[in-house]
Design an enzyme around this catalytic site. Structure first.
Site, PDB file in Angstrom:
ATOM      1  N   ARG A  81       0.858  -1.175   0.000  1.00  0.00           N
ATOM      2  CA  ARG A  81       0.000   0.000   0.000  1.00  0.00           C
ATOM      3  C   ARG A  81       0.900   1.233   0.000  1.00  0.00           C
ATOM      4  O   ARG A  81       1.544   1.545   1.004  1.00  0.00           O
ATOM      5  CB  ARG A  81      -0.918   0.002   1.225  1.00  0.00           C
ATOM      6  CG  ARG A  81      -1.961  -1.110   1.222  1.00  0.00           C
ATOM      7  CD  ARG A  81      -2.874  -1.024   0.010  1.00  0.00           C
ATOM      8  NE  ARG A  81      -4.046  -1.874   0.126  1.00  0.00           N
ATOM      9  CZ  ARG A  81      -4.947  -2.024  -0.846  1.00  0.00           C
ATOM     10  NH1 ARG A  81      -4.777  -1.396  -2.009  1.00  0.00           N
ATOM     11  NH2 ARG A  81      -5.992  -2.804  -0.674  1.00  0.00           N
ATOM     12  N   ALA A  93     -11.107  -6.939  -0.021  1.00  0.00           N
ATOM     13  CA  ALA A  93     -11.918  -5.718  -0.038  1.00  0.00           C
ATOM     14  C   ALA A  93     -11.806  -5.073  -1.402  1.00  0.00           C
ATOM     15  O   ALA A  93     -10.865  -5.327  -2.158  1.00  0.00           O
ATOM     16  CB  ALA A  93     -11.467  -4.758   1.051  1.00  0.00           C
ATOM     17  N   GLU A 110     -15.046  -9.634  -5.037  1.00  0.00           N
ATOM     18  CA  GLU A 110     -13.742  -9.415  -4.413  1.00  0.00           C
ATOM     19  C   GLU A 110     -13.195 -10.700  -3.787  1.00  0.00           C
ATOM     20  O   GLU A 110     -11.997 -10.973  -3.859  1.00  0.00           O
ATOM     21  CB  GLU A 110     -13.837  -8.316  -3.359  1.00  0.00           C
ATOM     22  CG  GLU A 110     -14.076  -6.933  -3.922  1.00  0.00           C
ATOM     23  CD  GLU A 110     -12.964  -6.466  -4.846  1.00  0.00           C
ATOM     24  OE1 GLU A 110     -11.808  -6.901  -4.660  1.00  0.00           O
ATOM     25  OE2 GLU A 110     -13.248  -5.681  -5.765  1.00  0.00           O
ATOM     26  N   GLU A 114      -9.655 -11.998  -5.135  1.00  0.00           N
ATOM     27  CA  GLU A 114      -8.502 -11.931  -4.246  1.00  0.00           C
ATOM     28  C   GLU A 114      -8.216 -13.241  -3.523  1.00  0.00           C
ATOM     29  O   GLU A 114      -7.102 -13.438  -3.029  1.00  0.00           O
ATOM     30  CB  GLU A 114      -8.681 -10.798  -3.238  1.00  0.00           C
ATOM     31  CG  GLU A 114      -8.763  -9.426  -3.902  1.00  0.00           C
ATOM     32  CD  GLU A 114      -8.720  -8.284  -2.912  1.00  0.00           C
ATOM     33  OE1 GLU A 114      -8.798  -8.523  -1.689  1.00  0.00           O
ATOM     34  OE2 GLU A 114      -8.608  -7.131  -3.365  1.00  0.00           O
ATOM     35  N   GLU A 159      -0.729  -4.342  -7.619  1.00  0.00           N
ATOM     36  CA  GLU A 159      -0.402  -4.780  -6.258  1.00  0.00           C
ATOM     37  C   GLU A 159      -0.841  -6.218  -5.999  1.00  0.00           C
ATOM     38  O   GLU A 159      -0.172  -6.978  -5.303  1.00  0.00           O
ATOM     39  CB  GLU A 159      -1.056  -3.861  -5.215  1.00  0.00           C
ATOM     40  CG  GLU A 159      -0.546  -2.444  -5.199  1.00  0.00           C
ATOM     41  CD  GLU A 159      -1.491  -1.520  -5.933  1.00  0.00           C
ATOM     42  OE1 GLU A 159      -2.147  -1.994  -6.900  1.00  0.00           O
ATOM     43  OE2 GLU A 159      -1.555  -0.336  -5.558  1.00  0.00           O
TER      44      GLU A 159
END
Length: 225
Positions: A81, A93, A110, A114, A159
């Site tokens: 982040r 999220a 999500e 993820e 990311e």
């Protein structure tokens, strides 16, 4: 020692606390900056005998998922982040930035993107505002159980392409929060809410389609003034 099995700990002569909607008259509102995901807005608001000027992040809102397996393990991800210059541990999220998308559908998306996971049992764990003094961002955390792998792994980018994943016992997650080893707000709030809810036999969980009065205004819709 307090009885944690009880769901009502308020003094007998007081009503339960609850946030109160209180939209003050807005004399003017302007978009100061238009960003890729969220904007900066400046409002002149009537308050008391005068007005105040407030600048805040105009945010589309987000959902998060605390996925809990049959062994009370939480699915966690770790990713970079940039604003905090850290790789922080999180729960899945994502932004509510798809026009017209239902929050529950976004949460399911999500979790699949993820975690390569699907869930058969969904409930609302808690709702919260991330920073009500400077942003209108609202996040809803869902509790997802009855987990199973999806049929095909999701192709991750940016990311997410470098994410680390881990299953960790809920109590160990709580330890990490209380020892200040993790600080992501959705993770912190989600695991503490899950621990408290589990201690009460999951009483108080809201249905997955429960109303969300505090939800952020979607970007394509005008905010109420």
């Amino acid at each position: 020692m307090a009885d944690l099995s009880s769901t009502d700990h308020r003094p007998a002569d007081l009503p339960p606390i609850a946030d109160e909607p209180a939209a003050q008259p807005v004399h003017s509102s302007e978009q100061v900056y238009e960003g890729r995901v969220w904007d900066l807005r400046r409002d002149v608001v009537e308050l008391g005998d005068g007005t105040i000027v407030r600048e805040y992040v105009d945010h589309p809102g987000a959902v998060a998922v605390l996925a809990l397996d049959d062994d009370d393990r939480v699915f966690l991800i770790c990713q970079y982040r940039h604003p905090i210059r850290a790789r922080d541990w999180e729960i899945p999220a994502g932004l509510l930035d798809v026009p017209g998308e239902d929050p529950l559908a976004a949460a399911k998306r999500e979790l699949a993107e993820e975690g390569d996971l699907a869930a058969s049992d969904w409930a609302v764990l808690t709702d919260f505002f991330t920073s009500p003094g400077g942003s209108d961002e609202a996040i809803r955390i869902y509790l997802a159980r009855g987990l199973a792998p999806t049929h095909e792994p999701f192709a991750r980018e940016e990311e997410e392409a470098h994410m680390e994943t881990r299953w960790l016992d809920l109590d160990a997650c709580v330890d990490a929060v209380l020892e200040r080893r993790v600080q992501n707000p959705s993770l912190v709030i989600g695991v503490l809410a899950a621990q408290a809810s589990r201690a009460r036999g999951w009483a108080g969980l809201a249905p997955a389609d429960a109303a969300w009065p505090g939800r952020s205004t979607p970007r394509e819709e005008p905010a109420p003034r």
